[in-house]
Design an enzyme around this catalytic site. Structure first.
Site, short mmCIF file in Angstrom:
data_model
loop_
_atom_site.label_atom_id
_atom_site.label_comp_id
_atom_site.label_asym_id
_atom_site.label_seq_id
_atom_site.Cartn_x
_atom_site.Cartn_y
_atom_site.Cartn_z
N HIS A 170 4.90 -4.00 -6.38
CA HIS A 170 3.58 -3.80 -5.79
C HIS A 170 2.94 -2.47 -6.22
O HIS A 170 1.76 -2.24 -5.93
CB HIS A 170 3.70 -3.84 -4.27
N ASN B 249 -2.52 -3.85 1.97
CA ASN B 249 -3.45 -4.74 2.68
C ASN B 249 -4.53 -3.98 3.44
O ASN B 249 -5.34 -4.59 4.15
CB ASN B 249 -2.69 -5.65 3.65
N TYR C 39 8.52 3.12 -2.01
CA TYR C 39 7.82 2.05 -2.71
C TYR C 39 7.55 2.36 -4.18
O TYR C 39 6.94 1.56 -4.88
CB TYR C 39 6.48 1.76 -2.02
N TYR D 223 -1.78 1.51 2.70
CA TYR D 223 -0.93 0.39 2.30
C TYR D 223 -1.78 -0.72 1.70
O TYR D 223 -2.98 -0.84 1.97
CB TYR D 223 -0.11 -0.10 3.49
#
Length: 637
Positions: free
Chosen positions: A471, A517, A466, A515
């Site tokens: 993000h 959320n 990631y 993560y």
């Protein structure tokens, strides 16, 4: 008219970004250097012993000449510049301690001043993680810049017992004064003894003569600092007899094998400035060989600069330390890992505490007259000195990871009443400690307090897959911010933290290890543990509602569909925290939000990204300064 002009200039200067202020100070320092035609500059670097060597050199030379030096253990480029500006024409010598804490760290200092004398004490895995894949050879390459910068009439003082240091000497253009046990050494170490309670004593050879060197230091590992200081004295034109006489008067440097004898008969060995794994052996060996003590006790905080799994490292370390002491106490986020080295549940020779306050309460009840206690940890992370201070006068500040790099005995917060620690309890040996002596629970956020440092939170997703996605802009901004200010990331249970000075404010950078959320609980836990309020927590994240290239700030509000902010709102139970939103959507993007945020930036966007990250950093600096977050003491003069 003049007053208005001065006021206008002051306001104009205040609007400059931190980068321009830093640049202006560096330029002023370089120009000031040109005026110091009679001042000789001495640079000192190495993985260990820099500060002690600097202090010894300063004490020796200042007995004969006016001398300026860098303060305490400070060794960053901005400190070098400030020391340069404080140096006057009357100073015969200016001694600079140089920290090679990352690749390129010595580039600016070498441009600011040209040393005539350079000292390289040793090369170990200090700041190992900052050099990533370059390893110890990368560290050696960085430190070699000091020796390579010496002119032809310069002098290098080198530890010839270190093969990497010796190899660097081959690239020196000037004269070399070698020190150590090596047969090639100019100042040869024949013998070094330091067995408690006796202090460090050396027998050396120089120019065919033997000399006895008496010191007030403790630990044979400091012999190299003594030898290096003698080498500098000779390079400066003093006789070795003059230097040896002065050495006997120099007290140990704070936090470097410093002996503190308490009024109750407990003796502490403070080696609590830093604790890379490779540095544990020498002070532990000193404790092991000590005589005439009741018990030998080791207190360990954060261990740094090691590779491999932390669980195995702490367990192995604990097992080895138990063989050298009657009691070993680990403190911090990794203490539970060390406890795995216990033989069984009844093994009381190894103890572990997650907070310093719990450990201090335990040691208050455990230590007895005649005990010899080694404190080994990282001052910036642990502040183990509070164990000693609290023993003789109850302290009030028990903040974890406050980020200040000074020792606690010089901090104004030490004895200030802190409401954050009221109405809570801890367990020590099955007994409940009164609220006035307890730590706080992480089950709820703290009440209003002026003690906590401001926190800048970068949102993202942990994991290499990631790293470069939309993000993870929050992570990227904080990484760049840390790099600019020489910060080093440390792991905690909640994520990675890094302390820096930003526009005069001491702040903490925080990347939650969850993560997107699910970041809320991690942030809540971290804020509760450190005492920071949500309103003093600036959250930096990507925003699909803002066009790429635009950055927006807002003080509070809803989540606007951002799952990371939604998690924050739910966990913090407030919408009143400032935010910096980094636009990541292009007008032509028609992909669903869930899919888009996990894609990488386009080639076009990647070309603009570095400049935009810089712009975000400038905005963060302005926000921190305008909000005035944190305690009054966090604004440095």
């Amino acid at each position: 008219m003049l007053h208005r002009f001065q006021s206008g200039m002051k306001e104009f200067y205040a609007t400059l970004s931190w980068r321009y202020r830093l640049l202006s100070k560096l330029i002023l320092a370089r120009l000031h250097r040109l005026k110091l035609t009679e001042t000789q500059f001495i640079g000192i670097t190495g993985s260990a012993g820099k500060t002690t060597t600097k202090e010894l050199c300063t004490e020796i030379l200042s007995n004969f000449y006016p001398v300026m030096c860098t303060p305490q253990s400070m060794n960053t480029p901005i400190i070098i510049a400030e020391t340069m500006l404080a140096t006057e024409k009357r100073h015969k010598f200016c001694i600079m301690e140089l920290g090679a804490f990352k690749p390129g760290a010595l580039d600016l200092p070498m441009k600011l001043f040209r040393p005539r004398i350079g000292v390289l004490t040793n090369i170990e895995k200090d700041h190992y993680r900052a050099f990533k894949g370059r390893g110890i050879d990368g560290i050696a390459q960085e430190k070699s810049k000091l020796i390579e910068a010496l002119p032809k009439d310069g002098i290098a003082v080198l530890n010839l017992d270190d093969p990497r240091v010796k190899a660097i000497g081959a690239r020196c253009k000037g004269r070399i004064i070698g020190v150590g046990r090596s047969a090639e050494a100019t100042i040869k170490l024949c013998e070094a003894t330091s067995r408690w309670p006796d202090s460090l004593k050396l027998t050396i050879e120089y120019q065919g003569k033997s000399f006895e060197v008496l010191t007030q230091l403790h630990g044979v590992q400091l012999a190299m600092s003594v030898l290096a200081a003698l080498g500098v004295a000779i390079a400066a034109g003093l006789s070795i007899e003059e230097a040896i006489d002065r050495l006997a008067q120099v007290a140990p440097t704070d936090g470097r094998m410093q002996i503190i004898t308490g009024e109750d008969g407990v003796v502490f060995i403070r080696d609590d400035m830093k604790a890379p794994l490779w540095s544990l052996q020498a002070p532990v060996e000193f404790l092991k060989e000590a005589t005439g003590v009741l018990r030998k006790i080791i207190v360990v905080g954060s261990i740094s600069d090691f590779s491999g799994d932390s669980s195995m490292v702490y367990k192995r370390c604990a097992r080895e330390l138990k063989e050298c002491a009657d009691l070993v106490v680990f403190i911090g986020n990794n203490a539970h890992r060390a406890l795995r080295a216990r033989k069984d549940e009844d093994d009381q020779s190894l103890q572990g505490f997650s907070t310093l306050r719990e450990a201090s309460a335990y040691l208050q009840a455990t230590l007895r007259p005649g005990d010899l206690v080694l404190l080994k940890g990282s001052n910036k992370s642990d502040h183990l000195l509070r164990i000693l201070l609290d023993r003789y006068r109850p302290i009030q500040c028990w903040l974890e990871h406050c980020g200040l790099d000074q020792f606690c005995d010089s901090c104004s917060r030490l004895y200030q009443e802190n409401p954050m620690f009221a109405n809570t309890n801890i367990q020590v040996d099955g007994n409940t400690t009164p609220a006035s002596e307890s730590t706080f629970s992480i089950s709820k956020l703290p009440e209003e307090t002026n003690e906590a440092l401001p926190v800048i939170v970068g949102l993202g997703n942990p994991g290499q897959e990631y790293e470069k996605t939309l993000h993870n802009v929050g992570y990227q901004i904080l990484d760049k911010l840390a790099t600019y200010h020489g910060g080093v990331w440390q792991n905690t249970e909640e994520g990675q933290v890094c302390s820096i000075v930003l526009d005069g404010f001491m702040v903490t950078l925080f990347k939650p290890s969850a993560y997107m959320n699910q970041v809320g609980p991690k942030i809540r836990q971290y804020l509760a543990r450190t005492g920071c309020l949500p309103k003093h927590c600036l959250v930096v994240y990507d925003d699909l509602d803002i066009e790429f290239g635009k950055i927006r700030f807002k003080r509070d509000g809803s989540d606007a569909g951002h799952l990371g902010i939604r998690s924050c709102l739910q966990s913090l139970e407030t919408h009143a925290f400032p935010r910096l939103r980094f636009g990541v959507r292009f007008p032509e993007d028609n992909v669903k939000a869930k899919e888009l945020v996990l894609t990488q930036f386009s080639k076009e966007a990647q070309q603009c990204l570095p400049q935009l990250l810089d712009q975000a950093i400038i905005m963060i600096t302005q926000v921190i300064s305008e909000l005035g977050v944190g305690p009054p003491q966090s604004k440095l003069s």
